[in-house]
Design an enzyme around this catalytic site. Sequence first.
Site, PDB file in Angstrom:
ATOM      1  N   ASN A   1      13.378   2.780  -0.465  1.00 45.63           N
ATOM      2  CA  ASN A   1      12.553   3.254  -1.894  1.00 45.63           C
ATOM      3  C   ASN A   1      13.672   3.844  -3.177  1.00 45.63           C
ATOM      4  OD1 ASN A   1      11.111   0.896  -1.259  1.00 45.63           O
ATOM      5  ND2 ASN A   1       9.833   2.506   0.003  1.00 45.63           N
TER       6      ASN A   1
ATOM      7  N   CYS B   1       0.747  -8.914  -2.629  1.00 49.32           N
ATOM      8  CA  CYS B   1       0.853  -9.370  -1.653  1.00 49.32           C
ATOM      9  C   CYS B   1       0.458  -8.796  -0.183  1.00 49.32           C
ATOM     10  CB  CYS B   1       2.542  -8.730  -1.061  1.00 49.32           C
ATOM     11  SG  CYS B   1       1.677  -6.327  -1.234  1.00 49.32           S
TER      12      CYS B   1
ATOM     13  N   ARG C   1      13.031  -6.490   5.798  1.00 51.07           N
ATOM     14  CA  ARG C   1      13.182  -5.904   4.239  1.00 51.07           C
ATOM     15  C   ARG C   1      13.619  -4.464   4.620  1.00 51.07           C
ATOM     16  NH1 ARG C   1       8.656  -7.661   0.961  1.00 51.07           N
ATOM     17  NH2 ARG C   1      10.044  -6.045  -0.375  1.00 51.07           N
TER      18      ARG C   1
HETATM   19  C1  EPZ Z   1       5.954   2.183  -3.778  1.00 48.32           C
HETATM   20  O1  EPZ Z   1       5.433   1.258  -4.566  1.00 48.32           O
HETATM   21  C2  EPZ Z   1       6.395   1.738  -2.819  1.00 48.32           C
HETATM   22  N1  EPZ Z   1       7.428   0.861  -3.243  1.00 48.32           N
HETATM   23  C3  EPZ Z   1       5.624   1.421  -2.300  1.00 48.32           C
HETATM   24  O2  EPZ Z   1       6.314   1.074  -0.424  1.00 48.32           O
HETATM   25  C4  EPZ Z   1       4.448   2.484  -1.404  1.00 48.32           C
HETATM   26  O3  EPZ Z   1       3.578   2.195  -0.573  1.00 48.32           O
HETATM   27  C5  EPZ Z   1       4.445   3.059  -2.850  1.00 48.32           C
HETATM   28  O4  EPZ Z   1       5.107   3.199  -4.062  1.00 48.32           O
HETATM   29  C6  EPZ Z   1       3.656   4.407  -3.004  1.00 48.32           C
HETATM   30  O5  EPZ Z   1       3.444   5.362  -2.076  1.00 48.32           O
HETATM   31  C7  EPZ Z   1       8.479   1.056  -3.545  1.00 48.32           C
HETATM   32  O6  EPZ Z   1       9.272   2.653  -4.257  1.00 48.32           O
HETATM   33  C8  EPZ Z   1      10.090   0.057  -3.632  1.00 48.32           C
HETATM   34  P1  EPZ Z   1       2.507   2.033  -6.868  1.00 48.32           P
HETATM   35  P2  EPZ Z   1       4.993   0.743  -6.271  1.00 48.32           P
HETATM   36  O7  EPZ Z   1       2.652   1.716  -8.217  1.00 48.32           O
HETATM   37  O8  EPZ Z   1       5.130   1.770  -7.253  1.00 48.32           O
HETATM   38  C9  EPZ Z   1      -2.028   0.778  -8.407  1.00 48.32           C
HETATM   39  C10 EPZ Z   1       7.390  -0.436   1.439  1.00 48.32           C
HETATM   40  O9  EPZ Z   1       6.966   0.095   2.444  1.00 48.32           O
HETATM   41  N2  EPZ Z   1      -0.902   0.592  -9.132  1.00 48.32           N
HETATM   42  O10 EPZ Z   1       2.442   3.849  -6.624  1.00 48.32           O
HETATM   43  O11 EPZ Z   1       4.526  -0.617  -6.201  1.00 48.32           O
HETATM   44  C11 EPZ Z   1      -1.462   0.167  -6.938  1.00 48.32           C
HETATM   45  O12 EPZ Z   1      -2.651  -0.585  -7.478  1.00 48.32           O
HETATM   46  C12 EPZ Z   1       6.160  -0.345   0.087  1.00 48.32           C
HETATM   47  O13 EPZ Z   1       8.721   0.610   0.977  1.00 48.32           O
HETATM   48  C13 EPZ Z   1      -1.998  -0.007 -10.858  1.00 48.32           C
HETATM   49  O14 EPZ Z   1      -2.932  -0.207 -10.433  1.00 48.32           O
HETATM   50  O15 EPZ Z   1       2.875   1.934  -5.564  1.00 48.32           O
HETATM   51  C14 EPZ Z   1      -1.984   1.288  -6.235  1.00 48.32           C
HETATM   52  O16 EPZ Z   1      -2.995   1.409  -5.709  1.00 48.32           O
HETATM   53  C15 EPZ Z   1       5.085  -1.039   0.022  1.00 48.32           C
HETATM   54  N3  EPZ Z   1      -1.385  -0.814 -11.441  1.00 48.32           N
HETATM   55  C16 EPZ Z   1      -1.418   3.047  -6.217  1.00 48.32           C
HETATM   56  O17 EPZ Z   1      -1.405   2.389  -7.697  1.00 48.32           O
HETATM   57  C17 EPZ Z   1      -0.020  -0.221 -11.927  1.00 48.32           C
HETATM   58  O18 EPZ Z   1       0.857  -0.608 -13.065  1.00 48.32           O
HETATM   59  C18 EPZ Z   1      -0.135   2.839  -6.031  1.00 48.32           C
HETATM   60  O19 EPZ Z   1       0.799   2.042  -6.141  1.00 48.32           O
HETATM   61  C19 EPZ Z   1       0.851   0.553 -10.695  1.00 48.32           C
HETATM   62  C20 EPZ Z   1      -0.033   0.737 -10.068  1.00 48.32           C
END
Ligand code: EPZ
Length: 419
Positions: free
Chosen positions: A23, A116, A397
């Site tokens: 990440n 997902c 992955r």
């Molecule tokens: C990052 O995902 C990580 N992936 C995820 O790791 C990790 O679980 C997640 O952060 C939380 O720590 C990468 O860094 C590539 P978020 P990300 O945006 O950025 C909501 C793994 O297993 N949200 O911080 O996609 C979202 O639905 C993966 O390595 C919105 O509502 O997560 C969630 O509930 C899985 N609107 C919360 O925010 C948006 O535009 C946090 O999501 C964006 C997010």
Amino acid sequence: MEKIIIKGGKPLCGKVKIGGAKNAALPLISSSILLDGGCEFCNVPQLRDVETICKLLELMGAEFELKQHNLKIDASNINKTFAPYDLVKTMRASILVLGPLLAKYKKARVSLPGGCAIGERPVNLHIEALRKLGALIEVKNGYIEAKAKKLRGREIYFDIPTVTGTENVVMAATLADGVTTILNAAQEPEVVDLANFLNSCGAKIEGAGTENIVVSGVSSLKANKVHNIIFDRVEAGTYMVLACATKGDVEIINAPYSHLHAVVEKLEGVGASINVKENGLRVKMKGKIKHTDIKTMPYPGFPTDMQAQFTSLLSIADGNSVIAETIFEKRFSHVPELVRMGANIRVSGNHTIIEGVDHLNGAPITAADLRAAASLIIAGLMARGETTMFGVHHLDRGYENLEQKISALSGSIRREKSE
Ligand code: EPZ
């Protein structure tokens, strides 16, 4: 199709080496789009997601050379600012090209990542923030159509501290006119690693790792920098749980202790003894796992990416545990598979209630996402008898050479073609 066969019940002992953080690698590789030439990354994990992001940039016209744990990439002559659905759907983090493409090439057509197994995964916060920086963005036919003559810095407040949302805005803001202040930013170490790399290329980013990040736009970002990617705190945490769950004694080399306080705290709470070594951690566990409660939170809170692994661990605790998953609305695909192995777990809303049982029994199970796959491998190694896990592609992955690393710890695990 492949399957993984595990014979459980043996304590894992020995040493395991942690690799570069998936990440951190994904935003870092995307940020190469911003540069006036090539750059080089060391300690790159050999993972399917890394190959996917490199393929995506190559599709756009970037050139790269990926050898072992070293990546040379030059994305300064992009001729196609398009991220197609068939690639983006295999890896949601492809959304990380949106900010850099807008900042450097003034336009982008990126497929909506879609949901997902762990949740709907919207990107509305990314889009709203980039619009505030002056991008004209339309979402139609499953694509984000964005363009911007020039991005202009301003204050951005994130309703939720989105990790990739913060990274997208930081990258876009590096080449914007003026200053961008991000309030309620994500504080993950991977955001800091990205900021450190971009600053080494001449960006002006302050406050990464805190909730307020200030980016002063510059006209261009220098090439030819070499960056060592930070170690993967989730891979390290997974092996720490594995050591604990199998009542073993494992030295986890390169485990980034300073990024693992919440995980260390919880493992000590269930009875593990953890010693900080000069280049990692040693995790030992004897006797019954103690029950505990967990609430996933944005960093530096307990990481959601470790929730599934702890669910497996606590399934054999000496009492009842409750886990609140506050980040993703359905990150529980591992639960029914653990129940098939004899765990006593109930999902209620965004909580799992885990009543500890004496032991798990091996069974055929299927992983539905990356960290669920890790949690089911842990369960198979803790269980009595043989476990066959399907859905192995999820594992590839995010975990490099997992079977080899576990076998080196005297775990009984092998991969086979499944008919
Ligand atoms: C990052 O995902 C990580 N992936 C995820 O790791 C990790 O679980 C997640 O952060 C939380 O720590 C990468 O860094 C590539 P978020 P990300 O945006 O950025 C909501 C793994 O297993 N949200 O911080 O996609 C979202 O639905 C993966 O390595 C919105 O509502 O997560 C969630 O509930 C899985 N609107 C919360 O925010 C948006 O535009 C946090 O999501 C964006 C997010």
